[in-house]
Every structure is written in structure tokens, then in C-alpha cells.
Design a protein around this motif. Structure first.
Motif, short mmCIF file in Angstrom:
data_model
loop_
_atom_site.label_atom_id
_atom_site.label_comp_id
_atom_site.label_asym_id
_atom_site.label_seq_id
_atom_site.Cartn_x
_atom_site.Cartn_y
_atom_site.Cartn_z
N ALA A 1 0.84 -1.19 0.00
CA ALA A 1 0.00 0.00 0.00
C ALA A 1 0.88 1.25 0.00
O ALA A 1 2.02 1.22 0.48
N PRO A 2 0.37 2.35 -0.55
CA PRO A 2 1.14 3.59 -0.55
C PRO A 2 1.55 4.00 0.87
O PRO A 2 0.81 3.79 1.83
N GLY A 3 2.74 4.56 0.98
CA GLY A 3 3.26 4.98 2.28
C GLY A 3 4.11 3.95 2.97
O GLY A 3 4.58 4.19 4.10
N PHE A 4 4.38 2.81 2.32
CA PHE A 4 5.17 1.77 2.96
C PHE A 4 6.59 2.24 3.25
O PHE A 4 7.23 1.76 4.19
N LEU A 5 7.11 3.17 2.45
CA LEU A 5 8.49 3.61 2.64
C LEU A 5 8.66 4.32 3.99
O LEU A 5 9.75 4.25 4.59
N ASP A 6 7.62 4.97 4.47
CA ASP A 6 7.71 5.64 5.77
C ASP A 6 7.96 4.65 6.90
O ASP A 6 8.55 5.00 7.92
N THR A 7 7.51 3.41 6.72
CA THR A 7 7.71 2.39 7.76
C THR A 7 9.05 1.68 7.62
O THR A 7 9.40 0.86 8.47
N LEU A 8 9.79 1.98 6.54
CA LEU A 8 11.09 1.34 6.32
C LEU A 8 12.26 2.31 6.49
O LEU A 8 13.34 1.91 6.92
N TRP A 9 12.04 3.57 6.16
CA TRP A 9 13.14 4.54 6.13
C TRP A 9 13.72 4.73 7.52
O TRP A 9 13.04 5.19 8.45
N LEU A 10 14.98 4.36 7.69
CA LEU A 10 15.70 4.46 8.97
C LEU A 10 14.91 3.84 10.11
O LEU A 10 14.88 4.36 11.23
N LYS A 11 14.28 2.69 9.80
CA LYS A 11 13.61 1.89 10.82
C LYS A 11 14.42 0.61 11.04
O LYS A 11 15.08 0.12 10.13
N PRO A 12 14.42 0.06 12.25
CA PRO A 12 15.26 -1.11 12.55
C PRO A 12 14.72 -2.39 11.93
O PRO A 12 13.51 -2.62 11.91
N VAL A 13 15.62 -3.23 11.44
CA VAL A 13 15.24 -4.50 10.81
C VAL A 13 15.83 -5.69 11.56
O VAL A 13 15.81 -6.81 11.04
N SER A 14 16.37 -5.49 12.76
CA SER A 14 16.90 -6.61 13.54
C SER A 14 15.78 -7.56 13.93
O SER A 14 14.58 -7.21 13.89
N ASP A 15 16.14 -8.77 14.33
CA ASP A 15 15.14 -9.81 14.62
C ASP A 15 14.39 -9.56 15.92
O ASP A 15 13.16 -9.56 15.95
N HIS A 16 15.13 -9.34 17.02
CA HIS A 16 14.53 -9.28 18.34
C HIS A 16 13.91 -7.91 18.58
O HIS A 16 14.48 -6.88 18.21
N ALA A 17 12.75 -7.90 19.24
CA ALA A 17 12.04 -6.65 19.48
C ALA A 17 12.86 -5.67 20.31
O ALA A 17 12.86 -4.46 20.04
N GLN A 18 13.60 -6.17 21.32
CA GLN A 18 14.39 -5.27 22.16
C GLN A 18 15.55 -4.66 21.36
O GLN A 18 15.87 -3.49 21.54
N ASP A 19 16.15 -5.43 20.48
CA ASP A 19 17.22 -4.87 19.64
C ASP A 19 16.67 -3.78 18.73
O ASP A 19 17.35 -2.78 18.47
N ARG A 20 15.45 -3.95 18.25
CA ARG A 20 14.84 -2.90 17.43
C ARG A 20 14.54 -1.67 18.26
O ARG A 20 14.75 -0.53 17.80
N LEU A 21 14.08 -1.85 19.48
CA LEU A 21 13.85 -0.70 20.36
C LEU A 21 15.15 0.04 20.66
O LEU A 21 15.15 1.26 20.84
N ASP A 22 16.26 -0.69 20.71
CA ASP A 22 17.56 -0.09 20.98
C ASP A 22 18.17 0.58 19.74
O ASP A 22 19.20 1.25 19.86
N GLY A 23 17.58 0.37 18.57
CA GLY A 23 18.06 1.03 17.37
C GLY A 23 19.03 0.23 16.52
O GLY A 23 19.67 0.78 15.63
N PHE A 24 19.14 -1.08 16.77
CA PHE A 24 20.03 -1.90 15.95
C PHE A 24 19.39 -2.20 14.60
O PHE A 24 18.26 -2.67 14.53
#
Length: 378
Positions: free
Chosen positions: A341-364
Motif C-alpha cells: 500500500a502507498p506509504g510503505f516507505l515511511d515504515t522502512l526509512w531508517l527503521k530497525p530491521v533486527s530480529d529481536h524486538a528489544q534490539d529494534r527498540l535499541d536502534g540496531f
């Protein structure tokens, strides 16, 4: 609502590299701060300013960064990104060139031990050059141009980028617990990164280096100790030209190309080494955690040496176990299997792609998307 911050170092900053440390370990060289270091700083400042207790709730505060940026005398910042792993510096006669590595099939009568469903990387031009060192950090806009297939000149990167972070080494002496005098023969050194204006070509530069950060919590500008040895830094609110946004036409280019190129702006931690755990390990198909509506198939990977990640557990008062992270600058090429859907890039741009939720919260694993045409590389 996101809040953007700038961290100005008031002294050389010390961050552990993750290697063993002791009397025989030698210099613990200057290292770029891990995302978890920044997350710990901002969450601690929030607890102090809000008079809140340290609890697991603090760990749920999402933090993104740090991104390195050059700050000019007028306060304007220009973000820098790690050199992408698909770029080589080769000496060709008296000229240094930036040579691209691109996914593609192997020539006939050749082979390798790479799994069959991944494309190997090949130089896009035949050049018998010698690898040489070069800028470790590129201007973000040059990185986006490179991701779009534009050739970047080495001289441009030398002028606009950054060869390496300036390092400062200090020698320390251990103290005897009984006499409180120096313990003979027990010397060790630490390395710090110096972000202050430096002297180049006989003149002092008019810019310094700062860190950019983004989080959901609101903090007051303040002095803070970022890194080891309680070295001082200053936390500022949003800076001019702060947290970078994506090009307005990038989403359309990705859909038109039917392929996606992800470059890591910060180290990522995956359960399967260099392969994201959110991909099916047999088919290499999956969806990034921040964008579950996007179906991707991994086609190629460019990674360099793994990065050790550890730290101190404040809750348990003990060191954290060392983990191996994919270093910043790694590049992943994906084929799009659906039309999101349109706007998907906003959810990817400089967003974390690590596996674990805590690592994503930490910015990995902050990712920089780009367009890639998988059909042209088959």
C-alpha cells in the motif's frame, strides 16, 4: 510524536570496542558508539528528568541512532553514513576509483560455495587495481545517489566525506588496593574518538562532528556523560537539517524497479548470522518487522567482518553476553513479491530491521532503502 536530538561531544568520547580488556590486552581502540549506548543515555536522562524509577518500562522506549553528522559554523548539519559494502576503492595507475559490486550470475564454467538461490557479487567493470583505504563515512545524499546507480567520484568522497574518526589515546596506570600507589608494570591504554574541529591542509576546519538521535520522549537540553570515563557531552533539541528524511520520489522508484536495496546505517543483530531471522531460511522470503505488508525475497548480500556487541546489564549488575552483529554498511538486495500500500516507505526509512524486538527498540539495524531492478541482474 518523534523528537529529534543532537549530541555535541565536549571531550573525546570513549566507547569500548568489545574485545577483551586487561593488563595484556593492549589498546582498546576508539570505537563508534553502539545504538545501545545511545539508548541507555537517552533513557537514563529521561528517568533523571522525570524523577522516574529505573524499570523494564524504560527499555520499551524506542531510540534510533546514533547517526554521524557534520555541523557547519552556522549550525546546519549534514548526515553521514557508513561506506556501503558494495563499494571498493581501487588504485588504477595514479587515480583512485570507486568500483561498484553488483549482484549477477557467475560466468560459465565458474562456481562458488554460495547457496544457489543467492546471487554472487561481481565488479561492474574489469579493473586490475590495488585495494586502498578511503573515506569510511559518506554524505548521506551521495550514498543515496550510489544506491540509485550513480557513479560517485573518489575525490568527491574525500572532500565531502570522512576518512576516519580522529582518535585520542590515553595511558593509564593501575592502583594497588592496599597502598593506593601505582602498581608497577600495570599500564593500559584507552582510545577515544575526537569530534572537535580538526586541522586539515594547515588550516582549522569550520565544522565539527555530532551525533543525531530520534526517540518518542521529550528531553530538556542538558549536559550528559556519553560513553566511558564520564566524558561530557551536551544534548541539544532538534538541529537545523536534523534527522534525515527520504527522497520524495523514492517509493515510486522502488515500485517501478520491483526491487529493494537496504543499506544498514547502524549494526544489525540477526539470529542467523548475516541472514535476517524474519526470512524463511529455505525460501529466503519474508517481511521486515516494521513493514509486515511487504513481501520480499532475498537475492544477494554484501557484508564485511562481524562486529562484537556487548555491554553492562544494570538490572543484573553483570556483563552482557557478547553477540555478533552485522556491521553498519552491509547491503541487502531484495525482490518485491507484492505491491504494498502507498506509504510503505515511511515504515522502512531508517527503521530497525533486527530480529529481536528489544534490539529494534535499541536502534540496531536502521535501514536505508533504495530502488533495485532484480530483472536486470539475472
Amino acid at each position: 510524536m518523534n523528537q529529534d536530538y543532537l549530541i555535541e561531544a565536549l571531550a573525546p568520547l570513549v566507547f569500548r570496542s568489545g574485545k577483551p580488556f586487561g593488563a595484556q590486552a593492549g589498546v582498546d581502540g576508539a570505537a563508534f558508539p553502539l545504538p545501545s549506548s545511545l539508548a541507555g543515555l537517552l533513557r537514563t536522562l529521561y528517568a533523571d528528568q522525570q524523577k522516574a524509577e529505573f524499570s523494564e518500562d524504560l527499555r520499551k522506549i524506542p531510540v534510533a541512532g546514533p547517526l554521524l553528522a557534520r555541523r557547519d559554523a552556522d549550525g546546519k548539519t549534514r548526515p553521514l553514513a557508513p561506506r556501503p559494502a558494495d563499494a571498493l576503492y581501487l588504485k588504477d595507475g595514479g587515480l583512485t576509483r570507486v568500483v561498484r559490486l553488483s549482484p549477477g550470475p557467475l560466468p560459465q564454467d565458474t562456481g562458488c560455495d554460495l547457496r544457489e538461490d543467492l546471487l554472487p557479487l561481481r565488479m561492474t567493470e574489469r579493473l586490475d587495481g590495488k585495494p586502498v583505504p578511503g573515506p569510511q563515512f559518506w554524505p548521506l545524499d551521495r550514498l543515496m545517489e550510489w544506491g540509485a546507480g550513480v557513479t560517485v567520484e573518489f575525490r568527491t568522497l574525500e572532500t565531502e566525506g570522512l576518512g576516519a574518526l580522529a582518535a585520542e589515546e590515553r595511558t593509564h596506570v593501575a592502583l594497588d588496593d592496599t597502598t593506593l600507589a601505582s602498581d608497577d608494570g600495570r599500564l593500559f591504554q584507552t582510545g577515544g574518538i575526537d569530534l572537535a574541529p580538526c586541522q586539515e591542509a594547515g588550516t582549522w576546519q569550520q565544522h565539527d562532528l555530532v551525533f543525531l538521535a530520534r526517540t518518542e520522549i521529550k528531553l530538556n537540553s542538558t549536559l550528559a556523560t556519553f560513553g566511558g570515563e564520564r566524558r561530557l557531552s551536551r544534548l541539544h533539541g532538534r538541529a537545523t537539517g536534523g534527522w534525515p528524511g527520504h527522497p520524495g520520489d523514492l517509493e515510486a522508484k522502488i515500485l517501478a524497479a520491483k526491487g529493494l536495496r537496504l543499506s544498514l546505517a547502524t549494526p544489525a543483530i540477526f539470529a542467523e548470522g548475516h541472514l535476517p531471522g524474519w526470512l524463511d531460511q529455505k525460501t529466503l522470503v519474508g517481511s521486515p518487522p516494521a513493514c509486515p505488508a511487504l513481501s520480499l525475497k532475498l537475492r544477494a548480500v554484501a557484508v564485511e567482518r562481524w562486529l562484537p556487541v556487548s555491554g553492562w546489564d544494570l538490572a543484573k549488575h553483570q556483563p552482557r553476553a557478547m553477540r555478533k552483529a552485522v556491521a553498519a554498511g552491509a547491503v541487502y538486495w531484495f525482490e518485491l513479491l507484492n505491491v504494498p500500500a502507498p506509504g510503505f516507505l515511511d515504515t522502512l526509512w531508517l527503521k530497525p530491521v533486527s530480529d529481536h524486538a528489544q534490539d529494534r527498540l535499541d536502534g540496531f539495524g536502521l535501514a536505508l532503502p533504495g530502488a533495485w531492478n532484480p530483472i536486470a541482474h539475472q
